[in-house]
Design a protein around this motif. Structure first.
Motif, PDB file in Angstrom:
ATOM      1  N   LEU A  22      38.661  50.174  22.365  1.00  0.00           N
ATOM      2  CA  LEU A  22      39.060  51.563  22.199  1.00  0.00           C
ATOM      3  C   LEU A  22      40.521  51.789  22.580  1.00  0.00           C
ATOM      4  O   LEU A  22      41.293  52.374  21.815  1.00  0.00           O
ATOM      5  CB  LEU A  22      38.154  52.449  23.052  1.00  0.00           C
ATOM      6  N   ALA A  23      40.912  51.304  23.767  1.00  0.00           N
ATOM      7  CA  ALA A  23      42.242  51.608  24.295  1.00  0.00           C
ATOM      8  C   ALA A  23      43.252  50.479  24.105  1.00  0.00           C
ATOM      9  O   ALA A  23      44.453  50.716  24.173  1.00  0.00           O
ATOM     10  CB  ALA A  23      42.139  51.948  25.794  1.00  0.00           C
ATOM     11  N   GLY A  24      42.765  49.253  23.896  1.00  0.00           N
ATOM     12  CA  GLY A  24      43.674  48.113  23.805  1.00  0.00           C
ATOM     13  C   GLY A  24      43.881  47.431  25.137  1.00  0.00           C
ATOM     14  O   GLY A  24      44.588  46.432  25.229  1.00  0.00           O
ATOM     15  N   PHE A  25      43.246  47.925  26.178  1.00  0.00           N
ATOM     16  CA  PHE A  25      43.349  47.345  27.522  1.00  0.00           C
ATOM     17  C   PHE A  25      42.178  47.857  28.341  1.00  0.00           C
ATOM     18  O   PHE A  25      41.345  48.626  27.846  1.00  0.00           O
ATOM     19  CB  PHE A  25      44.671  47.732  28.182  1.00  0.00           C
ATOM     20  N   GLY A  26      42.084  47.408  29.586  1.00  0.00           N
ATOM     21  CA  GLY A  26      41.055  47.907  30.491  1.00  0.00           C
ATOM     22  C   GLY A  26      39.856  47.006  30.649  1.00  0.00           C
ATOM     23  O   GLY A  26      38.931  47.333  31.397  1.00  0.00           O
ATOM     24  N   PHE A  27      39.839  45.854  29.952  1.00  0.00           N
ATOM     25  CA  PHE A  27      38.666  44.985  30.034  1.00  0.00           C
ATOM     26  C   PHE A  27      38.437  44.479  31.457  1.00  0.00           C
ATOM     27  O   PHE A  27      37.347  44.628  32.015  1.00  0.00           O
ATOM     28  CB  PHE A  27      38.803  43.798  29.078  1.00  0.00           C
ATOM     29  N   ALA A  28      39.459  43.893  32.052  1.00  0.00           N
ATOM     30  CA  ALA A  28      39.294  43.337  33.401  1.00  0.00           C
ATOM     31  C   ALA A  28      39.042  44.436  34.431  1.00  0.00           C
ATOM     32  O   ALA A  28      38.269  44.245  35.374  1.00  0.00           O
ATOM     33  CB  ALA A  28      40.531  42.526  33.786  1.00  0.00           C
ATOM     34  N   ILE A  29      39.700  45.587  34.251  1.00  0.00           N
ATOM     35  CA  ILE A  29      39.517  46.708  35.181  1.00  0.00           C
ATOM     36  C   ILE A  29      38.047  47.086  35.278  1.00  0.00           C
ATOM     37  O   ILE A  29      37.511  47.325  36.360  1.00  0.00           O
ATOM     38  CB  ILE A  29      40.348  47.921  34.725  1.00  0.00           C
ATOM     39  N   ALA A  31      35.360  45.180  33.934  1.00  0.00           N
ATOM     40  CA  ALA A  31      34.415  44.066  34.031  1.00  0.00           C
ATOM     41  C   ALA A  31      34.361  43.416  35.410  1.00  0.00           C
ATOM     42  O   ALA A  31      33.272  43.112  35.916  1.00  0.00           O
ATOM     43  CB  ALA A  31      34.758  43.011  32.979  1.00  0.00           C
ATOM     44  N   VAL A  32      35.518  43.180  36.012  1.00  0.00           N
ATOM     45  CA  VAL A  32      35.552  42.382  37.252  1.00  0.00           C
ATOM     46  C   VAL A  32      34.703  42.981  38.373  1.00  0.00           C
ATOM     47  O   VAL A  32      33.946  42.251  39.036  1.00  0.00           O
ATOM     48  CB  VAL A  32      37.006  42.142  37.699  1.00  0.00           C
ATOM     49  N   PRO A  33      34.768  44.304  38.641  1.00  0.00           N
ATOM     50  CA  PRO A  33      33.924  44.838  39.722  1.00  0.00           C
ATOM     51  C   PRO A  33      32.430  44.621  39.493  1.00  0.00           C
ATOM     52  O   PRO A  33      31.681  44.344  40.437  1.00  0.00           O
ATOM     53  CB  PRO A  33      34.270  46.332  39.741  1.00  0.00           C
ATOM     54  N   ILE A  34      31.972  44.740  38.229  1.00  0.00           N
ATOM     55  CA  ILE A  34      30.546  44.548  37.944  1.00  0.00           C
ATOM     56  C   ILE A  34      30.185  43.063  37.995  1.00  0.00           C
ATOM     57  O   ILE A  34      29.163  42.675  38.575  1.00  0.00           O
ATOM     58  CB  ILE A  34      30.180  45.136  36.571  1.00  0.00           C
ATOM     59  N   LEU A  35      31.023  42.224  37.402  1.00  0.00           N
ATOM     60  CA  LEU A  35      30.767  40.783  37.432  1.00  0.00           C
ATOM     61  C   LEU A  35      30.728  40.254  38.862  1.00  0.00           C
ATOM     62  O   LEU A  35      29.963  39.332  39.175  1.00  0.00           O
ATOM     63  CB  LEU A  35      31.848  40.039  36.639  1.00  0.00           C
ATOM     64  N   SER A  36      31.522  40.865  39.732  1.00  0.00           N
ATOM     65  CA  SER A  36      31.586  40.408  41.123  1.00  0.00           C
ATOM     66  C   SER A  36      30.287  40.661  41.886  1.00  0.00           C
ATOM     67  O   SER A  36      30.111  40.159  43.001  1.00  0.00           O
ATOM     68  CB  SER A  36      32.747  41.092  41.854  1.00  0.00           C
ATOM     69  N   LEU A  37      29.378  41.432  41.301  1.00  0.00           N
ATOM     70  CA  LEU A  37      28.073  41.655  41.929  1.00  0.00           C
ATOM     71  C   LEU A  37      27.203  40.410  41.869  1.00  0.00           C
ATOM     72  O   LEU A  37      26.307  40.234  42.709  1.00  0.00           O
ATOM     73  CB  LEU A  37      27.343  42.817  41.242  1.00  0.00           C
ATOM     74  N   VAL A  38      27.451  39.544  40.876  1.00  0.00           N
ATOM     75  CA  VAL A  38      26.572  38.381  40.693  1.00  0.00           C
ATOM     76  C   VAL A  38      27.312  37.044  40.756  1.00  0.00           C
ATOM     77  O   VAL A  38      26.674  35.994  40.861  1.00  0.00           O
ATOM     78  CB  VAL A  38      25.804  38.488  39.352  1.00  0.00           C
ATOM     79  N   ILE A  39      28.642  37.056  40.649  1.00  0.00           N
ATOM     80  CA  ILE A  39      29.431  35.830  40.816  1.00  0.00           C
ATOM     81  C   ILE A  39      30.605  36.140  41.741  1.00  0.00           C
ATOM     82  O   ILE A  39      30.880  37.303  42.022  1.00  0.00           O
ATOM     83  CB  ILE A  39      29.937  35.273  39.455  1.00  0.00           C
ATOM     84  N   SER A  40      31.287  35.123  42.200  1.00  0.00           N
ATOM     85  CA  SER A  40      32.385  35.331  43.134  1.00  0.00           C
ATOM     86  C   SER A  40      33.527  36.075  42.442  1.00  0.00           C
ATOM     87  O   SER A  40      33.687  35.980  41.218  1.00  0.00           O
ATOM     88  CB  SER A  40      32.894  34.002  43.672  1.00  0.00           C
ATOM     89  N   PRO A  41      34.333  36.831  43.211  1.00  0.00           N
ATOM     90  CA  PRO A  41      35.433  37.592  42.598  1.00  0.00           C
ATOM     91  C   PRO A  41      36.382  36.726  41.778  1.00  0.00           C
ATOM     92  O   PRO A  41      36.817  37.140  40.698  1.00  0.00           O
ATOM     93  CB  PRO A  41      36.140  38.209  43.810  1.00  0.00           C
ATOM     94  N   ILE A  42      36.720  35.541  42.269  1.00  0.00           N
ATOM     95  CA  ILE A  42      37.670  34.703  41.528  1.00  0.00           C
ATOM     96  C   ILE A  42      37.037  34.195  40.237  1.00  0.00           C
ATOM     97  O   ILE A  42      37.701  34.069  39.198  1.00  0.00           O
ATOM     98  CB  ILE A  42      38.193  33.533  42.392  1.00  0.00           C
ATOM     99  N   GLU A  43      35.722  33.936  40.253  1.00  0.00           N
ATOM    100  CA  GLU A  43      35.043  33.545  39.019  1.00  0.00           C
ATOM    101  C   GLU A  43      34.964  34.725  38.046  1.00  0.00           C
ATOM    102  O   GLU A  43      35.052  34.537  36.826  1.00  0.00           O
ATOM    103  CB  GLU A  43      33.640  33.026  39.335  1.00  0.00           C
ATOM    104  N   ALA A  44      34.810  35.934  38.592  1.00  0.00           N
ATOM    105  CA  ALA A  44      34.789  37.129  37.743  1.00  0.00           C
ATOM    106  C   ALA A  44      36.129  37.305  37.042  1.00  0.00           C
ATOM    107  O   ALA A  44      36.180  37.626  35.848  1.00  0.00           O
ATOM    108  CB  ALA A  44      34.460  38.357  38.589  1.00  0.00           C
ATOM    109  N   VAL A  45      37.213  37.113  37.783  1.00  0.00           N
ATOM    110  CA  VAL A  45      38.549  37.193  37.180  1.00  0.00           C
ATOM    111  C   VAL A  45      38.707  36.118  36.111  1.00  0.00           C
ATOM    112  O   VAL A  45      39.228  36.382  35.017  1.00  0.00           O
ATOM    113  CB  VAL A  45      39.635  37.047  38.265  1.00  0.00           C
TER     114      VAL A  45
END
Length: 246
Positions: A22-29, A31-45
């Motif tokens: 939609l915006a052309g950006f914002g994916f990591a913003i 995704a990373v907080p939600i992914l960090s619930l189940v994998i380590s933050p560095i793996e989420a990044v």
């Protein structure tokens, strides 16, 4: 447990890819907080970065005629200069203090964008280079290259279609240059590679849905959405920094 992980990862990738499309950006913003619930933050990044590389190849082919090449080249070159500066600054600064500083910078940029709206496109080569350096510094400090680049394209009044295409190219470049460092840091392993592989359908579907929605927006609507995503990035960065001192 593995099924739960896959479900959460797929959900995170789907909604974050929609924001990206939609915006052309914002994916990591997003995704990373939600992914960090189940994998380590560095793996989420690492996952967020690698997925942007994978889907970015299609963007390069599809959007190559829509980008603003002069500004994009200067942003990319500037980011190569700024990233080592940001990494060095992170080595001598408290990471959470750096996030607070970035959040304050984002809000200052938002204030300018809210007060100033150009009536026509006015790209500025020198400003694009400075913005690229700032994006690199933000990337080195907190893996957040986006806010300066977004502020540049909104601030110079670039058409929405051109802004979005240029931002997608820029983040593809940023992700591609970040991948070797993440691999060297050990963030790229068999688990992250497997999760990236099974997330590709969700990434493709979310990006397609976001792109379809973008085609129905006018310039003002796109600008408002982009400003909203920028504000979210500032809030998340600031909250993460402030929470460490509470």
């Amino acid at each position: 447990m593995f099924t739960t992980t896959v479900a959460i990862v797929s959900f995170a990738v789907l909604i974050s890819a929609f924001a990206r499309g939609l915006a052309g950006f914002g994916f990591a913003i997003a995704a990373v907080p939600i992914l960090s619930l189940v994998i380590s933050p560095i793996e989420a990044v690492a996952m967020a970065v690698m997925l942007q590389v994978v889907v970015g190849f299609k963007d390069v082919f599809d959007l190559r005629r829509d980008i603003h090449k002069p500004s994009l080249i200067r942003l990319a070159l500037g980011s190569l200069i700024g990233t080592p500066i940001g990494v060095f600054a992170l080595a001598v600064m408290n990471p959470d203090a750096a996030r607070i500083l970035i959040a304050l910078s984002v809000f200052a940029g938002l204030l300018i964008l809210l007060l100033y709206k150009p009536k026509e496109a006015r790209p500025n080569d020198a400003l694009a280079t400075v913005t690229g350096v700032a994006s690199g510094v933000f990337s080195g400090l907190a893996a957040m290259p986006g806010p300066p680049a977004v502020a540049y394209y909104l601030g110079v009044g670039m058409p929405a279609k051109q802004s979005r295409a240029s931002l997608l190219f820029f983040f593809f470049f940023a992700a591609a240059t970040a991948t070797p460092g993440l691999a060297w840091a050990g963030a790229v392993n068999s688990q992250t590679l497997w999760l990236v592989l099974i997330s590709i359908p969700a990434m493709a579907l979310g990006t397609w849905a976001g792109t379809e929605t973008f085609t129905r927006l006018n310039s003002d609507q796109y600008r408002n959405i982009a400003i909203g995503v920028m504000a979210l990035s500032g809030v998340l960065a600031g909250w993460r920094g402030i929470s460490a001192f509470l």
